[in-house]
Design an enzyme around this catalytic site. Sequence first.
Site, PDB file in Angstrom:
ATOM      1  N   HIS A  30      41.819 -54.116-121.284  1.00  0.00           N
ATOM      2  CA  HIS A  30      43.081 -54.640-121.786  1.00  0.00           C
ATOM      3  C   HIS A  30      42.901 -56.097-122.225  1.00  0.00           C
ATOM      4  CE1 HIS A  30      43.990 -51.327-119.063  1.00  0.00           C
ATOM      5  NE2 HIS A  30      45.153 -51.189-119.665  1.00  0.00           N
ATOM      6  N   HIS A  70      45.797 -55.053-114.807  1.00  0.00           N
ATOM      7  CA  HIS A  70      45.041 -54.587-115.976  1.00  0.00           C
ATOM      8  C   HIS A  70      44.502 -55.765-116.787  1.00  0.00           C
ATOM      9  CE1 HIS A  70      49.322 -54.963-117.138  1.00  0.00           C
ATOM     10  NE2 HIS A  70      48.829 -55.468-118.261  1.00  0.00           N
ATOM     11  N   PRO A 119      48.174 -51.030-109.692  1.00  0.00           N
ATOM     12  CA  PRO A 119      49.474 -50.357-109.690  1.00  0.00           C
ATOM     13  C   PRO A 119      50.582 -51.408-109.770  1.00  0.00           C
ATOM     14  CG  PRO A 119      48.034 -49.436-108.008  1.00  0.00           C
ATOM     15  CD  PRO A 119      47.363 -50.677-108.519  1.00  0.00           C
ATOM     16  N   GLY A 160      56.044 -54.721-116.721  1.00  0.00           N
ATOM     17  CA  GLY A 160      55.911 -53.514-115.908  1.00  0.00           C
ATOM     18  C   GLY A 160      56.126 -53.785-114.430  1.00  0.00           C
ATOM     19  N   ASN A 189      56.061 -61.046-122.747  1.00  0.00           N
ATOM     20  CA  ASN A 189      55.575 -60.773-124.108  1.00  0.00           C
ATOM     21  C   ASN A 189      56.282 -59.596-124.763  1.00  0.00           C
ATOM     22  OD1 ASN A 189      54.341 -58.370-123.129  1.00  0.00           O
ATOM     23  ND2 ASN A 189      52.458 -59.470-122.627  1.00  0.00           N
ATOM     24  N   HIS A 265      47.404 -53.996-126.375  1.00  0.00           N
ATOM     25  CA  HIS A 265      47.621 -53.987-124.924  1.00  0.00           C
ATOM     26  C   HIS A 265      46.440 -53.386-124.172  1.00  0.00           C
ATOM     27  CE1 HIS A 265      49.554 -53.365-121.012  1.00  0.00           C
ATOM     28  NE2 HIS A 265      49.079 -52.128-121.061  1.00  0.00           N
ATOM     29  N   SER A 387      65.908 -47.644 -83.628  1.00  0.00           N
ATOM     30  CA  SER A 387      65.316 -46.303 -83.630  1.00  0.00           C
ATOM     31  C   SER A 387      63.799 -46.352 -83.490  1.00  0.00           C
ATOM     32  CB  SER A 387      65.690 -45.565 -84.921  1.00  0.00           C
ATOM     33  OG  SER A 387      67.073 -45.333 -84.997  1.00  0.00           O
ATOM     34  N   GLU A 419      61.242 -49.780 -97.488  1.00  0.00           N
ATOM     35  CA  GLU A 419      59.965 -49.297 -96.948  1.00  0.00           C
ATOM     36  C   GLU A 419      58.777 -49.641 -97.840  1.00  0.00           C
ATOM     37  OE1 GLU A 419      63.202 -46.655 -95.313  1.00  0.00           O
ATOM     38  OE2 GLU A 419      62.640 -47.374 -97.316  1.00  0.00           O
ATOM     39  N   PHE A 445      59.603 -41.462 -94.110  1.00  0.00           N
ATOM     40  CA  PHE A 445      59.845 -42.489 -95.118  1.00  0.00           C
ATOM     41  C   PHE A 445      58.642 -43.393 -95.354  1.00  0.00           C
ATOM     42  CE2 PHE A 445      64.341 -41.822 -93.458  1.00  0.00           C
ATOM     43  CZ  PHE A 445      64.554 -40.767 -94.334  1.00  0.00           C
ATOM     44  N   HIS A 469      60.039 -40.659 -85.168  1.00  0.00           N
ATOM     45  CA  HIS A 469      60.746 -39.452 -85.609  1.00  0.00           C
ATOM     46  C   HIS A 469      59.793 -38.588 -86.428  1.00  0.00           C
ATOM     47  CE1 HIS A 469      63.836 -42.191 -84.330  1.00  0.00           C
ATOM     48  NE2 HIS A 469      64.776 -41.254 -84.430  1.00  0.00           N
ATOM     49  N   HIS A 481      64.848 -35.329 -93.172  1.00  0.00           N
ATOM     50  CA  HIS A 481      64.192 -36.363 -92.381  1.00  0.00           C
ATOM     51  C   HIS A 481      62.957 -35.851 -91.642  1.00  0.00           C
ATOM     52  CE1 HIS A 481      67.771 -38.552 -93.321  1.00  0.00           C
ATOM     53  NE2 HIS A 481      67.524 -39.545 -92.481  1.00  0.00           N
TER      54      HIS A 481
END
Length: 686
Positions: A30, A70, A119, A160, A189, A265, A387, A419, A445, A469, A481
């Site tokens: 890139h 990138h 990512p 992004g 950009n 790009h 919890s 999370e 989760f 849990h 859940h």
Amino acid sequence: MSSFTETDQLAINTIRVLAADATAHANSGHPGAPMGMAPVAHVLFNRFMNFNPKNPKWLNRDRFVLSNGHACMLQYALLHLYGYALTIDDLKAFRRIDSITPGHPEAHDTPGVEVTTGPLGQGISNAVGLAIAQAHTAAVFNKPGYDLVNNYTYCFLGDGCLMEGVSSEACSLAGHLQLGNLIAIWDDNRITIDGDTNQAFTEDVLKRYESYGWHIVTVLDGDNNLDLIADAIKKAKEVTDKPTLIQLKTTIGFGSKKQGTHDVHGSPLKADDIKQLKEKFGFNPEESFAVPQEVYDLCHKASAKGAAKEEEWNQLFAKYAEEFKAEHDDLIRRQKGELPEGWEKHLPVYTPADPAVASRKLSENVLNKIFEAVPELVGGSADLTGSNLTRWKGAIDFQPPATGLGTYAGRYFRFGVREHGMGAIMNGMAAYGTLIPYGGTFLNFVSYAAGAVRLSALSQVRAIWVATHDSIGLGEDGPTHQPIETLAHFRALPNCMVWRPADGNETSAAYYVALTSKHTPSILALSRQNLPQLEGSTIEKAIKGGYVLHEVEGADVTLISTGSEVCIAIDAVKELKEKHNIKARVVSMPCMEVFDAQPKDYRLSVLPDGIPSLSIEVMSTMGWEKYSHEQFGLNRFGASGAYLDVYKKFEFTPEGIAKRAIATIDFWKDVPNIRSPINRAFQQLI
């Protein structure tokens, strides 16, 4: 009059040309973002950042995060120019096998890369974690006259990154926490892979970040006006009670014939484009990877200033040691990744005489016992403190002092219902080098945070998930859940330990291994329902990942289980013996990954030849064929109801296990010389 010279501009154009050459040489990569962000990168590294390339791990260095990973040729070019251990040959090996210049930045591969990015959204979230870690470390160790820890975290991010939800979670929390040590620079950009951002991204980003509590600065000419860029960074540093977002208007692929378009790009420039680019910037079009000596001189001069600052810091730290020896030694120890001597003696130990307790409560017991012994252990919950039971007695919250809710020296974090953000922030906290973070949520989760967990493993950081849990045993909340596929997913992830302890000793063992594993994240899957303390379990056995909990001579079958099903398997042994005259042995397998690392002789002693085996876990059976001949699991969603009724519905009872154990014996009885699954003809070596 500008304080910048023609040599500064030459350095900027050198970065652009190196990005074009490297991506063309690799025929991949890139070039656009590095060419567009070269001016701000040069200004930041040459005028503002404190670092020493000869010691990339200096504690008080400023941290730089490339969230738009990138664009990594921008970072690699900078690291080379400023004297880190990246040669021109390393740049020529961009995106090649076994190079230290991979296709996206990887912290454990490349000196000077703080966190693994690529990512989108993860890097800016890591940066929040780095800034949190700095604020906490400063609050704990700085003393009057000793401003030891005062570094900034700078982060480049693109459109992004701003679209990804994880960045919103993390940046919202950063604003609440008033992290004035965090400066993010947005490469505005207006281009993504699909084209102009007006197709999908038209929100007012600045108003959003202002509502988060961020300070906002705009630079309209990020292509040419170096003084405006420098002034923006200077103004950002003057604001100490808010993180700053600098909107930097740039042209992607600046200098290319295709500048300002998505064509530049993610594809290398064509040969004729590179030729005109070099001619435009005063480079010989026949030369590749050329760096003028005056550029090296300019960059190395800045690096020398950084080295001098580290030397000043070392002298201050030596003086600090004379007045605050305990704190000095503690900070040195933390940077080595070592734990305090004798900390493990605080781990709770249990006997069968102790009461049945949910493993989430057993986890809380561990935290209460070790929090003083391991001061670098910090953590919290994604709005499930009551919890998850993640808050030890007397904990102080990490909060801006002005709020009256806590202090930056506090070790308990209120991550909110975030999370994914929590996971990515923990990665940054761990990467800082002075903290071991943990975060609590329901096991189901953790899947929300899968992207961050994957990068924990790839980045080789010590982050711990307290995931309560953990099964259909949570009962009435039902299938939405109740995790089914979750453990199979994370067990398949390389370099990630998944623990599902069956009692108190196994819970202590899980924490022991999680805390002593410097380069591996851990997920602790913990029950809501009470579990008995098992006869035959010990911390010493459990730290091997799998062990024989109940042995019997002349066994007809081996029952292998984890977590809350182990005690049911023990009851099934009685059912098989008393009603069917069948002898069963029981293996507890709290962590497959740790068990796999044991010598083969040990694994065969636990799962020997000649005995058919049945695995029992109220989850997907995927992966259990590696250890058992037959599998009893749940390859469907669960059900809502009282947990005992749910277990009964799916026959996870002594009788249900006994029935399947008998079927296993019947199926394998005519097979001569039954081999353990450990003794496979083909062993996966990679």
